[in-house]
Write a protein that holds these residues in place. Structure first.
Motif, PDB file in Angstrom:
ATOM      1  N   GLY A  25       0.886  -1.155  -0.080  1.00 28.89           N
ATOM      2  CA  GLY A  25       0.111  -0.028   0.005  1.00 28.89           C
ATOM      3  C   GLY A  25       0.973   1.098  -0.029  1.00 28.89           C
ATOM      4  O   GLY A  25       0.466   2.312   0.373  1.00 28.89           O
ATOM      5  N   LYS A  26       2.087   1.198  -0.432  1.00 32.25           N
ATOM      6  CA  LYS A  26       3.000   2.472  -0.313  1.00 32.25           C
ATOM      7  C   LYS A  26       2.609   3.535  -1.234  1.00 32.25           C
ATOM      8  O   LYS A  26       2.701   4.660  -0.838  1.00 32.25           O
ATOM      9  CB  LYS A  26       4.483   1.849  -0.782  1.00 32.25           C
ATOM     10  N   SER A  27       2.047   2.862  -2.271  1.00 33.99           N
ATOM     11  CA  SER A  27       1.737   4.096  -3.322  1.00 33.99           C
ATOM     12  C   SER A  27       0.512   4.970  -2.708  1.00 33.99           C
ATOM     13  O   SER A  27       0.717   6.176  -2.738  1.00 33.99           O
ATOM     14  CB  SER A  27       1.237   3.405  -4.620  1.00 33.99           C
ATOM     15  N   ILE A 106       2.204   0.352 -17.534  1.00 30.60           N
ATOM     16  CA  ILE A 106       3.049   0.025 -16.864  1.00 30.60           C
ATOM     17  C   ILE A 106       2.588  -0.610 -15.442  1.00 30.60           C
ATOM     18  O   ILE A 106       3.282  -1.405 -14.600  1.00 30.60           O
ATOM     19  CB  ILE A 106       4.214   1.083 -16.342  1.00 30.60           C
ATOM     20  N   ARG A 107       1.376  -0.612 -15.362  1.00 30.15           N
ATOM     21  CA  ARG A 107       0.668  -0.996 -14.197  1.00 30.15           C
ATOM     22  C   ARG A 107       0.114  -2.405 -14.135  1.00 30.15           C
ATOM     23  O   ARG A 107      -1.062  -2.837 -13.840  1.00 30.15           O
ATOM     24  CB  ARG A 107      -0.494  -0.260 -13.570  1.00 30.15           C
ATOM     25  N   THR A 108       0.693  -3.490 -15.122  1.00 31.06           N
ATOM     26  CA  THR A 108       0.369  -4.773 -15.313  1.00 31.06           C
ATOM     27  C   THR A 108       1.098  -5.951 -14.367  1.00 31.06           C
ATOM     28  O   THR A 108       2.215  -5.219 -14.219  1.00 31.06           O
ATOM     29  CB  THR A 108       0.499  -5.152 -16.488  1.00 31.06           C
ATOM     30  N   VAL A 118      14.513  -6.082 -14.123  1.00 34.55           N
ATOM     31  CA  VAL A 118      15.463  -5.227 -14.456  1.00 34.55           C
ATOM     32  C   VAL A 118      16.136  -4.319 -13.377  1.00 34.55           C
ATOM     33  O   VAL A 118      17.236  -4.152 -13.190  1.00 34.55           O
ATOM     34  CB  VAL A 118      15.136  -4.061 -15.323  1.00 34.55           C
ATOM     35  N   SER A 119      15.461  -4.482 -12.189  1.00 34.32           N
ATOM     36  CA  SER A 119      15.914  -3.685 -11.164  1.00 34.32           C
ATOM     37  C   SER A 119      17.010  -4.359 -10.289  1.00 34.32           C
ATOM     38  O   SER A 119      17.678  -3.892  -9.368  1.00 34.32           O
ATOM     39  CB  SER A 119      14.885  -3.106 -10.101  1.00 34.32           C
ATOM     40  N   ALA A 120      17.276  -5.777 -10.706  1.00 29.02           N
ATOM     41  CA  ALA A 120      18.225  -6.604  -9.863  1.00 29.02           C
ATOM     42  C   ALA A 120      19.828  -6.260 -10.599  1.00 29.02           C
ATOM     43  O   ALA A 120      20.763  -6.514 -10.014  1.00 29.02           O
ATOM     44  CB  ALA A 120      17.925  -8.039 -10.185  1.00 29.02           C
ATOM     45  N   GLY A 145       9.672   3.350  -2.698  1.00 27.59           N
ATOM     46  CA  GLY A 145      10.422   2.268  -3.292  1.00 27.59           C
ATOM     47  C   GLY A 145      10.854   0.969  -2.463  1.00 27.59           C
ATOM     48  O   GLY A 145      10.065   0.520  -1.570  1.00 27.59           O
ATOM     49  N   ARG A 146      12.056   0.443  -2.663  1.00 25.78           N
ATOM     50  CA  ARG A 146      12.461  -0.592  -2.101  1.00 25.78           C
ATOM     51  C   ARG A 146      13.975  -0.280  -1.239  1.00 25.78           C
ATOM     52  O   ARG A 146      14.174  -0.843  -0.339  1.00 25.78           O
ATOM     53  CB  ARG A 146      12.955  -1.838  -3.062  1.00 25.78           C
ATOM     54  N   ASP A 147      14.702   0.889  -1.561  1.00 27.62           N
ATOM     55  CA  ASP A 147      16.022   0.868  -1.216  1.00 27.62           C
ATOM     56  C   ASP A 147      16.077   2.608  -0.707  1.00 27.62           C
ATOM     57  O   ASP A 147      17.033   2.993  -0.639  1.00 27.62           O
ATOM     58  CB  ASP A 147      17.010   0.737  -2.106  1.00 27.62           C
ATOM     59  N   GLY A 202      16.035 -10.879  -2.308  1.00 26.84           N
ATOM     60  CA  GLY A 202      17.057 -11.942  -2.426  1.00 26.84           C
ATOM     61  C   GLY A 202      18.397 -11.357  -3.286  1.00 26.84           C
ATOM     62  O   GLY A 202      19.226 -11.819  -3.510  1.00 26.84           O
ATOM     63  N   ARG A 203      17.960 -10.012  -4.051  1.00 29.08           N
ATOM     64  CA  ARG A 203      19.168  -9.657  -5.112  1.00 29.08           C
ATOM     65  C   ARG A 203      20.379  -9.134  -4.303  1.00 29.08           C
ATOM     66  O   ARG A 203      20.206  -8.700  -2.991  1.00 29.08           O
ATOM     67  CB  ARG A 203      18.661  -8.547  -5.990  1.00 29.08           C
ATOM     68  N   ALA A 204      21.553  -9.109  -5.042  1.00 26.30           N
ATOM     69  CA  ALA A 204      22.581  -8.961  -4.296  1.00 26.30           C
ATOM     70  C   ALA A 204      22.742  -7.433  -4.273  1.00 26.30           C
ATOM     71  O   ALA A 204      23.441  -6.866  -3.196  1.00 26.30           O
ATOM     72  CB  ALA A 204      23.712  -9.183  -5.212  1.00 26.30           C
TER      73      ALA A 204
HETATM   74  O1   DC Z   1       6.782  -0.429  -6.395  1.00 27.86           O
HETATM   75  P1   DC Z   1       6.515  -1.123  -7.639  1.00 27.86           P
HETATM   76  O2   DC Z   1       5.617  -2.153  -7.267  1.00 27.86           O
HETATM   77  O3   DC Z   1       5.917  -0.125  -8.745  1.00 27.86           O
HETATM   78  O4   DC Z   1       8.124  -1.504  -7.968  1.00 27.86           O
HETATM   79  C1   DC Z   1       8.389  -2.463  -9.213  1.00 27.86           C
HETATM   80  C2   DC Z   1       9.658  -3.091  -9.149  1.00 27.86           C
HETATM   81  O5   DC Z   1      10.718  -2.129  -9.069  1.00 27.86           O
HETATM   82  C3   DC Z   1       9.880  -4.004  -7.574  1.00 27.86           C
HETATM   83  O6   DC Z   1       9.438  -5.022  -7.559  1.00 27.86           O
HETATM   84  C4   DC Z   1      11.327  -3.635  -7.271  1.00 27.86           C
HETATM   85  C5   DC Z   1      11.807  -2.679  -8.409  1.00 27.86           C
HETATM   86  N1   DC Z   1      11.961  -1.438  -7.299  1.00 27.86           N
HETATM   87  C6   DC Z   1      13.360  -1.412  -6.832  1.00 27.86           C
HETATM   88  O7   DC Z   1      13.997  -2.228  -7.048  1.00 27.86           O
HETATM   89  N2   DC Z   1      13.734  -0.358  -5.985  1.00 27.86           N
HETATM   90  C7   DC Z   1      12.923   0.651  -5.988  1.00 27.86           C
HETATM   91  N3   DC Z   1      13.222   1.891  -5.253  1.00 27.86           N
HETATM   92  C8   DC Z   1      11.642   0.716  -6.255  1.00 27.86           C
HETATM   93  C9   DC Z   1      11.231  -0.280  -7.226  1.00 27.86           C
END
Ligand code: DC
Length: 242
Positions: A25-27, A106-108, A118-120, A145-147, A202-204
């Protein structure tokens, strides 16, 4: 800017970082917080999604890190990616690639998975990291986001790690998809959410994890309003403590 020197105000408004797994629910929360605080909203997931979409259309494999990074760099250099706040609360951020509105495309679930793939790649992350820092460094901003709290802005004044049980996250995501007419079942959605969690954690490079100083919010048993109220309280406390 004065000459080549950026003037950083000591009274800069805070940077608010919101990280957490897919479907937490971040968005929606980030949108509401940004509105309540009159802050800029930066959806960093949308950046990875836009790169996944544009590279996919260009026929570049999501596993091909060097080509992905070169393509992403080109997009950024050409200012071909734009992210603009949309007044419609359901849209949040309007995303354009070379002028084309891709906010819906992009929302699928496919693009969610593509963005995660790609983000890995470190080289792709390095390109978008720059964009994210430029977007947020003046403060008065909510980034999700994630990071964000671990890598993008480790010195952010307020950090949240927003999560909920995988089942609840899948149920919420499934309802969103159903409202858009998508036909995925709940168990498929749960599987997607779990696969993406595993990939992002799990990504590095810059894996999804809670920053030590992040406030943990588990919204499993909280309503949306309760979640927002709790987060707003933290931001206001941080602002008044400065
Ligand atoms: O928040 P989202 O579902 O729109 O993000 C899509 C993907 O993008 C998520 O699974 C991992 C990547 N992502 C990331 O690696 N780092 C971020 N800061 C934001 C998203």
């Amino acid at each position: 800017m004065r000459g080549n020197t950026y003037v950083v105000s000591a009274r800069r408004r805070p940077i608010v970082a919101i990280d957490g797994p897919a479907g937490a629910g971040k968005s929606t929360v980030a949108r509401r917080l940004a509105d309540a605080l009159a802050f800029i909203l930066v959806d960093t997931g949308a950046m990875y999604r836009a790169v996944a979409l544009a590279t996919g259309r260009a026929g570049i494999l999501w596993s091909d890190a060097p080509r992905l990074a070169a393509f992403a760099e080109e997009l950024v250099a050409e200012r071909a990616l734009s992210f603009e706040r949309d007044p419609d609360p359901l849209v949040g951020v309007r995303v354009r690639v070379r002028g084309e509105d891709v906010s819906e495309a992009i929302r699928t679930p496919h693009m969610a998975q593509g963005a995660s793939t790609v983000s890995a790649h470190g080289a792709v992350r390095a390109v978008l990291l720059e964009l994210q820092r430029v977007a947020g460094r003046a403060g008065g901003v909510v980034l999700e986001g994630r990071d964000i709290g671990t890598v993008v802005f480790p010195d952010a004044e307020v950090k949240f790690f927003l999560t909920a049980s995988a089942e609840i996250r899948a149920t919420r995501r499934h309802a969103e998809l159903a409202a858009k007419g998508e036909t995925a079942t709940l168990s498929e959605t749960l599987r997607d959410v779990q696969r993406r969690d595993a990939q992002d954690e799990g990504r590095a490079i810059a894996p999804l994890k809670r920053a030590e100083s992040a406030v943990l919010i588990d919204s499993t048993d909280l309503s949306f309003e309760q979640t927002v109220a709790c987060m707003l309280e933290h931001v206001r406390a941080a602002e008044s403590a400065r």
